[in-house]
Design an enzyme around this catalytic site. Structure first.
Site, PDB file in Angstrom:
ATOM      1  N   SER A 449       0.837  -1.197   0.000  1.00 22.96           N
ATOM      2  CA  SER A 449       0.000   0.000   0.000  1.00 22.96           C
ATOM      3  C   SER A 449       0.881   1.260   0.000  1.00 22.96           C
ATOM      4  CB  SER A 449      -0.953  -0.048   1.189  1.00 22.96           C
ATOM      5  OG  SER A 449      -1.911   0.962   1.069  1.00 22.96           O
ATOM      6  N   ASP A 528      -8.651  -4.201  -5.958  1.00 22.83           N
ATOM      7  CA  ASP A 528      -8.279  -3.186  -4.983  1.00 22.83           C
ATOM      8  C   ASP A 528      -9.001  -1.869  -5.296  1.00 22.83           C
ATOM      9  OD1 ASP A 528      -6.881  -1.382  -3.284  1.00 22.83           O
ATOM     10  OD2 ASP A 528      -5.139  -2.707  -3.325  1.00 22.83           O
ATOM     11  N   HIS A 560      -8.006  -4.716  -1.372  1.00 19.74           N
ATOM     12  CA  HIS A 560      -6.860  -4.131  -0.675  1.00 19.74           C
ATOM     13  C   HIS A 560      -6.570  -4.844   0.655  1.00 19.74           C
ATOM     14  CE1 HIS A 560      -4.024  -0.821  -0.197  1.00 19.74           C
ATOM     15  NE2 HIS A 560      -4.394  -0.702   1.058  1.00 19.74           N
TER      16      HIS A 560
HETATM   17  P1  4NP Z   1      -2.755   2.206   2.860  1.00 26.16           P
HETATM   18  O1  4NP Z   1      -3.166   2.675   1.400  1.00 26.16           O
HETATM   19  O2  4NP Z   1      -1.296   2.339   3.001  1.00 26.16           O
HETATM   20  O3  4NP Z   1      -3.294   0.827   3.008  1.00 26.16           O
HETATM   21  O4  4NP Z   1      -3.473   3.144   3.829  1.00 26.16           O
HETATM   22  C1  4NP Z   1      -3.366   3.927   0.932  1.00 26.16           C
HETATM   23  C2  4NP Z   1      -4.461   4.072   0.127  1.00 26.16           C
HETATM   24  C3  4NP Z   1      -4.784   5.307  -0.367  1.00 26.16           C
HETATM   25  C4  4NP Z   1      -3.993   6.395  -0.063  1.00 26.16           C
HETATM   26  C5  4NP Z   1      -2.862   6.245   0.727  1.00 26.16           C
HETATM   27  C6  4NP Z   1      -2.546   5.003   1.227  1.00 26.16           C
HETATM   28  N1  4NP Z   1      -4.380   7.648  -0.532  1.00 26.16           N
HETATM   29  O5  4NP Z   1      -3.711   8.632  -0.284  1.00 26.16           O
HETATM   30  O6  4NP Z   1      -5.441   7.723  -1.175  1.00 26.16           O
END
Ligand code: 4NP
Length: 584
Positions: A449, A528, A560
């Site tokens: 992520s 995802d 995700h």
């Molecule tokens: P995470 O994924 O690391 O699982 O929180 C993200 C998803 C989207 C964003 C950032 C991290 N975003 O900025 O939209």
């Protein structure tokens, strides 16, 4: 180790419950969530007979409301979209096991918080172009109370009052509380001071216990909704004052109106009941579930998977309620776990966990592991991704780069307006530390992520530093991702970038793919909806045209969130085989 031995070890690892989260008791049952027996599920433990029971199976659980002692029902949501996180609300009678399909009339959406008062459910749902605050009864009748374009998380419901928090005044570094009064249909935003951090209000009557930094360091305060007064809780013991906390952890009202809370310090934590220290073993305490005369707390570390302790509220003595042991062949491969700090380019100290592997030499192949979030952390908590690397023969360095949680609000907001900038340099410095300290021979970077995003960006902006990179569910093009995002994730990107449109391009790997030198392993869930696959596929095409060395693993029927042992194997196995080949 041969590949077949390694795969066997990995299969044995993912069988170990990696999440056990006590939520609270109702009708003499402890309700908890566990990723055990292959999937994330809702469980109950009968407190009289000690019999454990899995309440749901074969579904992807997305959220659970804290159980309410007034009701035998537990309210939860499940994904009905093969991982896209479009969820529907159900209730289960924890005694008979009967399931009520209470949310069938509500358009499935992404759940941003859910609460249950024993009769009604309040939840916020994010859709493509709106966020809804919804009230739902157990008979399936629902009402959309409020519609917004803001990020709102429901955290509590008590009779006539819903409480929650969000980014409601447009300041990307602030969170405000909100209250929805069911008597007057009024949606009210509250902050003790503009520009401060105010989250997770939990109601007891019409008083909300919440976390705030409006009066200095993060602390718990009580807001009385009717009088609009704010007070500091008074505790019968001042033990907690002698603990040097870097952050506040879980907290809640006890059933008698006192308060239990967890204070965090450098990835570890202590539990306090009405201000008194509970003498638990060292480790991290993540989840706090409230019972009638006891509380349940999860206890874990980077070398020990979560267990649940029951703490007696009269004596503050504890006993193990849910045990969890590592198989010997896994335990013997996990080496020393250390908390270290190093200085970044500007002198900022970066709190870091280092986990040595006993399945390799020193110096040996090392992974710089970048956590997701970015508002999250690698604490001294069981992390199955990190554990899988360690047992496979890699040392792991897991920096809590600027923007991580657990080290105060000033540290957390340091990435806002600059994601993939200074925080990425903190990561580069972690590699330097790993080599200088004598831990690392070859070095790869890996993350999921936001950690996948940082992996891509590290390989393009600092191409000479890495022997390999593994990007799971990463981000390659922020502009296209923005277009594909739902309402909440659009706000999330605006907050992270403080609306600096030009920065979206600068932090998107797709425009710098030609710079990449190290072999790259891409792992991405097909469905995802947070970090969509589509822009990553375009990036893959670019890598192909540029004749780069890469491999791509797309995981079907997965979104995700990692919610099953199969998801874990699907992600970890390609990563480990790739790292074995490329860090030899
Ligand atoms: P995470 O994924 O690391 O699982 O929180 C993200 C998803 C989207 C964003 C950032 C991290 N975003 O900025 O939209």
């Amino acid at each position: 180790m041969t590949y077949s031995e390694l795969l066997k070890l990995l299969e044995s690892l993912v069988k170990v419950p990696c999440v056990i989260a006590p939520l609270g008791t109702t009708h003499n049952h402890l309700v908890y969530v566990a990723l055990a027996e292959g999937e994330l599920s809702l469980w109950s433990l009968n407190l009289k007979t000690k019999v454990k029971r899995r309440l749901v199976s074969g579904v992807r659980l997305t959220s659970i409301a804290e159980p309410n002692p007034k009701s035998r029902f537990v309210v939860y949501t499940i994904d009905i979209s093969k991982g896209r996180e479009l969820s529907r609300v159900y209730a289960i009678d924890i005694i008979s096991g009967k399931v009520l399909d209470i949310g069938s009339n509500i358009e499935p959406g992404r759940v941003m918080g859910i609460a249950f008062d024993g009769e009604k459910v309040a939840l916020s749902l994010s859709y493509k172009d709106k966020v809804s605050l919804i009230l739902l009864r157990l008979d399936g009748v629902f009402e959309e109370l409020h519609r917004t374009d803001k990020v709102i998380f429901v955290s509590s419901l008590n009779e006539d009052l819903i409480a929650g928090y969000g980014v409601l005044k447009g300041n990307p570094r602030a969170f405000e509380l909100f209250f929805y009064d069911l008597r007057t249909s009024e949606f009210k935003v509250y902050t003790p001071r503009d520009g401060t951090y105010n989250v997770n209000p939990l109601l007891h009557g019409r008083r909300a216990l919440f976390e705030t930094n409006a009066f200095g360091k993060k602390d718990l305060y009580i807001y009385d909704y009717d009088s609009s007064k704010i007070v500091k809780p008074s505790y019968s013991s001042s033990d907690y004052k002698y603990y040097e906390a870097t952050d506040v952890g879980a907290y809640n009202w006890l059933r008698d109106g006192r308060i239990g809370f967890i204070l965090k310090s450098k990835g570890r934590a202590r539990l306090f009941i009405d201000g008194s220290l509970v003498k638990l073993p060292e480790g991290n305490l993540r989840f706090l579930g409230i019972g009638d005369n006891e509380v349940y707390v999860s206890h874990e570390s980077l070398s020990r998977p979560p267990r649940v302790f029951k703490v007696d509220l009269r004596t503050l003595n504890y006993e193990v309620m849910i045990d969890n042991e590592l198989p010997k062949e896994i335990n013997e491969k996990i080496g020393t776990v250390r908390y270290v700090e190093y200085s970044s380019f500007d002198g900022l100290r970066i709190p870091t966990y280092v986990i040595e592997s006993r399945a390799t030499s020193k110096p040996g192949p090392t992974i710089i592991y970048v956590h997701g979030g970015p508002w999250a952390e690698v604490a001294d908590s069981w992390d199955v991704l990190i554990a899988s690397l360690v047992i496979s023969g890699f040392h792991v360095v897991a920096p809590n780069f600027r923007g991580s949680t657990g080290y105060g609000e000033e540290f957390r907001v340091l990435d806002i307006g600059d994601p993939g900038g200074a925080d990425l340099i903190d990561i580069v410095k972690a590699r330097e530390w790993a080599i200088k300290s004598g831990l690392a021979s070859k070095v790869a970077i890996m993350g999921y992520s936001y950690g996948g995003f940082m992996t891509y960006l590290a390989l393009t902006k600092y191409p000479d530093l890495w022997d390999a990179g593994v990007a799971g569910a990463g981000i390659t093009d922020w502009e296209e991702m923005y277009e594909l995002s739902d309402e909440v994730f659009k706000r999330f990107i605006e907050i992270l970038f403080t609306n600096k449109k030009e920065l979206l391009k600068d932090r998107s790997t797709i425009f710098y793919a030609d710079k990449i030198k190290a072999p790259l392993c891409i792992i991405h869930p097909q469905n995802d909806s947070r970090t969509p696959l589509k822009p990553v596929l375009k990036f893959v095409n670019k890598l192909l045209e540029l004749n780069k060395r890469f491999e791509v693993h797309i995981i079907p029927d997965m979104g995700h969130l990692i919610t099953t042992s199969e998801d874990l194997i699907n992600i970890l196995w390609p990563a480990i085989v790739f790292l074995k080949k490329n860090l030899r």
